[in-house]
Scaffold this motif. Structure first.
Motif, short mmCIF file in Angstrom:
data_model
loop_
_atom_site.label_atom_id
_atom_site.label_comp_id
_atom_site.label_asym_id
_atom_site.label_seq_id
_atom_site.Cartn_x
_atom_site.Cartn_y
_atom_site.Cartn_z
N TYR A 81 0.93 -1.12 0.05
CA TYR A 81 0.00 -0.13 0.05
C TYR A 81 0.83 1.14 0.14
O TYR A 81 0.24 2.41 0.52
N ARG A 140 -2.11 -1.60 -10.60
CA ARG A 140 -2.54 -1.03 -9.23
C ARG A 140 -2.72 0.38 -9.56
O ARG A 140 -2.08 1.11 -10.12
N VAL A 147 -3.95 4.12 -7.17
CA VAL A 147 -4.31 4.63 -5.67
C VAL A 147 -5.13 6.20 -5.90
O VAL A 147 -4.46 6.66 -6.98
N GLN A 157 -7.31 2.00 -2.77
CA GLN A 157 -6.41 1.44 -3.44
C GLN A 157 -7.21 0.16 -4.30
O GLN A 157 -7.93 -0.67 -3.57
#
Length: 696
Positions: free
Chosen positions: A114, A215, A217, A238
């Motif tokens: 994260y 990914r 975010v 996320q």
């Protein structure tokens, strides 16, 4: 789950009336390393995180370049940081000061999952023992601080921008991210976002199949200076897409994770500072064994859905200044986790190896900092009360008799536990001109995870060990305890520096996989029979053992002449059992990293060498394979194009060396140029280019 969203919203609404946690202003002593240096370390530690040579997608590889650290490589987005032989939940890991439970039972989303590199401002590392104010934890502590808008100097709202973009050739990956906001001397408002995507990683001789990743975010944050201090608020989301994990039996299909945090830090009166925070995280996760690897048979098709919710809060009062004070406080944490395994092609086959499992912790601590003559001393003490429970497992009519009988037996067993842990730490240092001796004594603890305690079904869920073994939990596990002694010094002259440290950690009730019973390989228990049907006739169970870890590490450097300088780190760690003749699993081999740099006013060029020793001290219990040593070289540089605009470029593994990292996992994906069961190789030659624009 909608109920989790509304619970989090209610938590933030209630917590917003109380003061918020901001980063502790007194975490700047020599026991805490702020990782922002361009090379492995530097005389001036106050530089930007993006100056570090770390082109991977998250913070784990970045942190692994520091003394005493190493990378446990379980996938592009699943790397864990090993700190002096310990990794996973044994380290106090936080993002923006927030601790939370990961969603994957095999730690496919460790904490640094994260922390995308494009969003990192700095990483704070407590190498030996984390302060007791940060909570329990067997080893040191790591806090990855993400970028945020900062308060301005004037009353007019002014824009702030900090964005970067990168391309890396070894996996054709791209990454872009940063922040944008408005701020003045009383208000700061900002938005944060990043996006990354990569294909399969290449190595000399082929590609590692199923290692692509994706990914995204995004989030917002705000701060308000009011009266005595600052109120802060942040929300972050996320979304991790399909990402490969060849050391595991399954790959990531998605992680959908929300983070909320509200806090306050400020002076209530002269020499009285209040810090408080409340936070929530919610993880939803899916993984399977067919989307990113060759399709298995219908009977062997598996998918798993998991969730993990964490709610936490803390409050402390500091009496005195930042370097001379007494601090008292308390905190709590509540975790709710679940794990369902099923065959999407057979609706009657589903089972919950971890069903509505919960853990909670409430703790109190006290710390004091004082001067004893020329000696600076910090003494901390904390007590925590822990609880854990889980519901009777559910399963479908298509589940075979063996697992069904194990589920019924577990339903009739004791599924609750409680216990108390005690932590203490003493740090001593003395500034004696160019040298500062340091000494630490500590007692640190960690409560067993829900998987270690309540995993009744034999599976490969192990919290990220990735050793190919099948495990079951032990409800009667005791709390882990570690006794630490550490000694070293900081030395710094006008042109050179060195920071050597030696340490010894005695581990009691250390949780380790051991043979399920006294006759491994003989299928004389239901657990062994079920495990054998899954391909492992010698399952392990989590149990308390005795162990020890000791070693040394050093950061060093010198300015040779003019703009030419040398920096480096070296690390050695040894981990072994004390109850039997065996070694601990996945202990990093000795290594040294040296960088030679030419630093001009607006550009620099650096050559770097990494030498890693062979590792023969391996764990027989875990079936660990020895590894060979290797040497790799990197070349990189940067150019300040103009004020606020910077270009970085370089080549990693310059000579395209084939090497295998000892901490890498073993390949489970047959659609790859790596043999099944072989340890995964390191990345081949890789060029990268990165552009960063900053305007404050």
């Amino acid at each position: 789950m909608k109920t989790r969203f509304f619970a989090a919203t209610a938590l933030v609404a209630v917590a917003s009336v109380c003061p918020a946690f901001a980063q502790s202003s007194d975490q700047t002593d020599g026991n805490l390393i702020i990782v922002t240096a361009q090379r492995t370390t530097a005389l001036n530690l106050d530089r930007e995180a993006e100056e570090e040579l770390a082109t991977g997608p998250d913070a784990a590889a970045f942190i692994a370049r520091q003394p005493g650290m190493a990378l446990v490589d379980n996938g592009a987005l699943s790397g864990q940081v090993q700190m002096r032989g310990l990794f996973g939940e044994r380290i106090a890991l936080r993002i923006n000061g927030q601790h939370f439970a990961t969603g994957g039972p095999n730690a496919m989303d460790p904490a640094m999952h994260y922390a995308p590199m494009a969003l990192i401002d700095r990483v704070e590392i407590a190498r030996g023992a984390s302060p007791v104010r940060d909570g329990p934890g067997l080893g040191g502590g790591i806090n990855a601080v993400l970028k945020q808008t900062r308060f301005g100097e004037a009353g007019t709202l002014a824009p702030q921008v900090d964005v970067s973009a990168q391309y890396r050739s070894v996996d054709d990956s791209v990454a872009i991210g940063g922040i944008a906001g408005l701020a003045n001397d009383r208000v700061r408002l900002g938005a944060i976002a990043s996006w990354e995507k990569g294909d399969d990683m290449r190595f000399p001789g082929g590609r590692v199949g199923g290692t692509g990743f994706e990914r995204a975010v995004y989030g917002v944050h705000a701060g308000l200076r009011t009266g005595p201090g600052e109120i802060s608020l942040e929300y972050r989301r996320q979304d991790t897409g399909r990402s490969g994990n060849p050391p595991f039996a399954m790959d990531i299909i998605y992680f959908h994770t929300d983070f909320f945090r509200v806090g306050f830090e400020g002076e209530l009166a002269s020499d009285l500072t209040l810090e408080a925070h409340a936070d929530y995280s919610g993880v939803e996760h899916r993984m399977n064994n067919f989307a990113l690897r060759p399709t298995p048979t219908v009977a062997a098709t598996r998918q798993s859905d998991t969730y993990a919710d964490t709610m936490g809060a803390g409050l402390s009062l500091r009496f005195g200044s930042s370097d001379r004070h007494i601090r008292i406080g308390g905190d709590f944490e509540a975790i709710d986790k679940g794990f369902m395994l099923y065959n999407p092609l057979s609706p009657t086959f589903f089972i919950h190896p971890l069903d509505r499992a919960k853990s909670d912790r409430i703790g109190a601590f006290a710390e004091a900092r004082a001067a004893l003559g020329i000696v600076d001393a910090e003494l901390g003490f904390r007590v925590d009360r822990h609880g854990a429970s889980t519901e009777a497992p559910r399963f479908g009519p298509g589940v075979p008799m063996g697992p069904a009988n194990l589920a019924r037996a577990f339903a009739n067993a004791d599924r609750e536990w409680s216990g108390t842990s005690v932590d203490a730490a003493l740090r001593l240092s003395a500034e004696l001109g160019v040298i500062t001796p340091r000494f630490t004594l500590a007692r640190k603890t960690r409560a067993p995870s829900l998987v270690e305690r309540f995993a009744w079904l034999p599976t490969e869920a192990s919290g990220g060990l990735a050793d190919g073994n099948i495990y079951v939990g032990s409800p009667a596990l005791k709390i882990e305890k570690a006794w630490l002694a550490e000694a070293g010094f900081d030395w710094k002259s006008e042109t050179a520096y060195a920071r050597p440290l030696i340490y010894y950690r005695r581990l009691e009730d250390f949780i380790q996989g051991v043979p399920f019973d006294a006759t491994p390989g003989v299928l004389d228990t239901p657990v062994e029979m079920v495990s054998a049907a899954s391909g492992d006739s010698t399952p392990l169970r989590f149990a308390n053992v005795d162990a020890e870890i000791y070693g040394a590490d050093v950061a060093f450097g010198t300015r040779i002449s003019g703009p030419l300088r040398l920096d480096g780190v070296a690390s050695f760690v040894r981990g072994k059992r004390r109850d039997i003749s065996d070694n601990l699993y996945r202990i990093a081999p000795a290594n040294v990293r040296v960088a030679l740099a030419w630093e001009a006013d607006h550009w620099s060029l650096t050559g770097e060498a990494l030498a890693v020793a062979k590792q023969r001290k391996v764990s027989a219990t875990n079936g660990e394979v020895p590894s060979q040593g290797y040497v790799t070289f990197n070349l990189y540089g940067n150019w300040i194009l103009r004020d606020g605009l910077r270009l970085d470029a370089g080549v990693e593994n310059l000579f395209d060396k084939y090497y295998v990292e000892h901490l890498a996992g073993y390949n489970r994906n047959s659609g790859s140029d790596v043999a099944l069961g072989a340890r995964l190789p390191g990345a081949g030659r890789s060029a990268f280019i990165r552009l960063r624009w900053e305007s404050f």
